[in-house]
Design an enzyme around this catalytic site. Structure first.
Site, PDB file in Angstrom:
ATOM      1  N   GLU A   3      -5.158  -8.599   0.957  1.00  0.00           N
ATOM      2  CA  GLU A   3      -5.843  -8.267   2.220  1.00  0.00           C
ATOM      3  C   GLU A   3      -7.309  -8.027   1.941  1.00  0.00           C
ATOM      4  OE1 GLU A   3      -4.367  -4.926   4.500  1.00  0.00           O
ATOM      5  OE2 GLU A   3      -2.299  -5.567   4.177  1.00  0.00           O
ATOM      6  N   GLU A  43       0.803  -1.222   0.000  1.00  0.00           N
ATOM      7  CA  GLU A  43       0.000   0.000   0.000  1.00  0.00           C
ATOM      8  C   GLU A  43       0.840   1.278   0.000  1.00  0.00           C
ATOM      9  OE1 GLU A  43      -2.778  -0.239   3.255  1.00  0.00           O
ATOM     10  OE2 GLU A  43      -3.754  -2.008   2.471  1.00  0.00           O
TER      11      GLU A  43
HETATM   12  O1  IFM Z   1      -4.150  -2.912   9.263  1.00  0.00           O
HETATM   13  C1  IFM Z   1      -4.110  -2.446   7.955  1.00  0.00           C
HETATM   14  C2  IFM Z   1      -2.919  -3.017   7.210  1.00  0.00           C
HETATM   15  O2  IFM Z   1      -1.731  -2.759   7.849  1.00  0.00           O
HETATM   16  C3  IFM Z   1      -2.841  -2.429   5.826  1.00  0.00           C
HETATM   17  N1  IFM Z   1      -4.110  -2.546   5.145  1.00  0.00           N
HETATM   18  C4  IFM Z   1      -5.307  -2.153   5.836  1.00  0.00           C
HETATM   19  C5  IFM Z   1      -5.361  -2.809   7.195  1.00  0.00           C
HETATM   20  C6  IFM Z   1      -6.646  -2.393   7.933  1.00  0.00           C
HETATM   21  O3  IFM Z   1      -6.670  -1.017   8.101  1.00  0.00           O
END
Ligand code: IFM
Length: 468
Positions: free
Chosen positions: A374, A169
Site C-alpha cells: 500500500e 497491518e
Molecule cells: O485505508 C487504510 C487501509 O485500510 C490500511 N492502510 C492504510 C490505509 C489508509 O489509511
C-alpha cells in the site's frame, strides 16, 4: 514530472492497486455473511465521522464486474484485496459459508480472465464479532481460529492463488483497536494491545504452518512500517523515538526475522511478549517468502517536555489532540515539520523516507523481496464542472514514491511490487467517507465511478515500465 527510472523495475514487477473488504464491499447482510467487529463499531455512537458505516460502502459486492473492468482498463498486473472472515466463516469457525466462497471465486476468476494476478489478504481487520465476544485478539484461541480460517481459504483457492498475505497491518489491529481505541473493537488498554500483538503474530505463524502443508504458493505478511526520527538530538527525544520505533516497527520485525521480541520492549511492556515461549517465537519466525510494506509517511517524535522548546525552534507541533495511550505511556508526541507538505490525513509527505525505510529493513532484517502493498494519499478531490477529477497532488505523491523505490532498488533492495492505495475512494475507517484515497472517484449517492487523472497517469506509468 519526477524521473521515475522505470528501467529499474523488471518485467515481472507487480504493478497493482489495493482495497480491503469492509472498506468497499457493502452487502453486509448478504450471502450468509456474519457480523464483524467493524459492523458493531461503526454502528456505535460517535465512533466514525458522520456516523458512516460500511453497510453499503462502494457496493463492490454488487458491482464486481464493473470494478473488474476498471482494473482491466488500468492495465495492472496484479490486484490486492482482502477476504472478509465473516463472509467465509460467519461465526469465526467451522464449515465455510458457500456464499462467501462463491463471491471470492467470482472475483478471483474475473481477475484471472483479465490476466491480473490475485493477491488476497486473509485478514484486513474484520474479525467475526463472535470471536470478539470471547475476547478477540486478546485471546490465544483466536490465533488458532485464524489458522483454521487460513486453511479454509487456502483449500478453496489454492488452485488459483500464487501469492497470499496473512495479515494486514497487525499494528493497527492491536494498537489502534485495543490501546488507542479509535478502531474496532475500541478498547483502551496497553496490556490488551500487547496480548493482541502477540496473538496476531502467533496467528500469522500458525496460519503459515497450516498453509505450507497445503500449497506451494508464496506467503507474506503486510506491516505498516515507517522511519521514526527524533525531533532533535536531545536525549529525551532520542529515547522516545527509540520507543516509538520499537512499538511500530521492531515489535513486528524482530519476531518475524529474528525470532525474538526486542529486549527494550520486553522490559517496558512485560505481559504477553515477555511470556512468549520459544515455541511461539519459532512459529512466528519460521520464514516468509516476501514482506509486504505499507508506507505512507515518516514519523517525527518528540518528548512531551520538549514541545515548547520545539515550537520556539520553528517546528509545528500537533497539540490539537489529547495524547493517546501510546503517547501517554512513552511521554511522546507527534510533530509536524514546518514547510513539509501534508496530505488530507495531515500526514507528512517525504518520499525519500520510503527509500530509507527499505534500506533499513534490507540491512537490519532481511534481503527477501519486498512488496509495497500500500502507498497513496488522501487529497482534497472534487468533480469539476467538466465532470473530471484533477488530482495532481496524488499524481505527484505516487510518482515521487515510485522514484523512491527505483532508488531503493539501486541501493540493492529487492523490491518486487507496488500497489497504489486505493483503487476506489472508500470507507476510511474512523474517518468514514470523509477522506478519499482512490484513483477512482466514487459518488456514494449513485455509486458512479469516475477515474481520476491519477488513474490515467498510473496507467501510463505501468505501460511505460513494462515497455522500458
Ligand atoms: O485505508 C487504510 C487501509 O485500510 C490500511 N492502510 C492504510 C490505509 C489508509 O489509511
Amino acid at each position: 514530472m519526477t524521473d521515475l527510472e522505470l528501467g529499474n523495475f523488471g518485467r515481472d514487477f507487480f504493478w497493482g492497486t489495493a482495497t480491503a473488504s469492509y472498506q468497499i464491499e457493502g452487502a453486509v447482510s448478504e450471502g450468509g455473511r456474519g457480523t464483524s467487529i467493524w459492523d458493531t463499531f461503526s454502528h456505535s455512537d460517535g465512533k466514525v465521522t458522520n456516523g458512516d458505516t460500511g453497510d453499503i460502502a462502494c457496493d463492490h459486492y454488487h458491482r464486481l464486474e464493473e470494478d473488474l473492468d476498471l482494473l482491466g482498463q488500468l492495465g495492472v498486473s496484479t490486484y490486492r484485496f482482502s477476504l472478509a472472515w465473516p463472509r467465509i466463516q460467519p461465526d469465526g469457525s467451522g464449515k465455510p459459508n458457500q456464499g462467501g466462497i462463491d463471491f471470492y471465486a467470482r472475483l478471483i476468476d474475473g481477475l484471472l480472465e483479465r490476466n491480473i494476478e490475485p493477491v488476497p489478504t486473509i485478514y484486513h481487520w474484520d474479525l467475526p464479532q463472535s470471536l470478539q465476544d470471547k475476547g478477540g485478539w486478546k485471546m490465544r484461541e483466536t490465533s488458532y481460529r485464524f489458522a483454521d480460517y487460513a486453511g479454509v481459504v487456502t483449500d478453496a483457492f489454492k488452485d488459483r492463488v500464487k501469492h497470499w498475505i496473512t495479515l494486514n497491518e497487525p499494528w493497527c489491529s492491536a494498537w489502534l483497536g485495543y490501546a488507542v481505541g479509535v478502531h474496532a473493537p475500541g478498547e483502551t488498554n496497553i496490556d490488551s494491545a500487547v496480548a493482541a500483538t502477540h496473538h496476531l503474530l502467533l496467528g500469522h505463524g500458525l496460519a503459515l504452518q497450516q498453509m505450507r502443508s497445503m500449497t506451494e504458493a508464496k506467503i507474506g505478511i503486510t506491516l505498516n512500517l515507517s522511519v521514526v526520527r527524533p525531533a532533535s538530538q536531545d536525549r529525551a527525544d532520542i529515547e522516545v523515538a527509540r520507543l516509538v520505533d520499537g512499538n511500530l516497527n521492531r515489535i513486528f520485525l524482530d519476531p518475524i526475522f529474528k525470532k525474538q521480541y526486542p529486549g527494550d520492549l520486553v522490559s517496558h511492556y512485560g505481559g504477553a511478549i515477555a511470556d512468549a515461549t520459544t515455541e511461539d517465537l519459532e512459529t512466528i519466525g519460521q520464514g516468509i517468502d516476501f514482506l509486504g510494506v505499507n508506507f505512507y509517511f515518516p514519523s517525527i517524535v518528540i518528548a512531551r517536555q520538549n514541545i515548547d522548546k520545539a515550537r520556539s525552534q520553528g517546528l509545528y507541533v500537533d497539540t490539537s489532540r489529547e495524547p493517546n495511550l501510546i503517547d501517554a505511556d512513552f511521554g511522546s508526541a507527534g510533530v509536524h515539520r514546518m514547510g513539509v507538505k501534508r496530505t488530507a490525513m495531515d500526514w507528512e509527505i517525504e518520499a525519500g523516507a520510503l527509500t530509507e525505510l527499505l534500506v533499513r529493513v534490507h540491512d537490519e532484517y532481511s534481503t527477501l523481496p519486498i512488496m509495497i502493498t500500500e502507498n497513496g494519499c488522501a487529497t482534497h478531490d472534487y468533480v469539476n464542472p467538466s465532470g473530471k477529477v484533477i488530482d495532481d497532488d496524488r499524481i505527484e505523491y505516487i510518482e515521487s514514491h515510485i522514484a523512491a523505490l527505483a532508488s531503493a532498488i539501486e541501493k540493492g533492495v529487492d523490491v518486487a511490487g507496488y500497489f497504489v492505495w486505493s483503487l476506489l475512494d472508500n470507507f476510511e475507517w474512523a474517518y468514514g467517507y470523509s477522506r478519499r484515497f482512490g484513483i477512482v472517484w466514487v459518488d456514494y449517492e449513485t455509486q458512479r465511478r469516475i477515474p481520476k487523472k491519477s488513474f490515467y497517469r498510473y496507467k501510463e506509468i505501468i505501460k511505460a515500465a513494462r515497455d522500458a
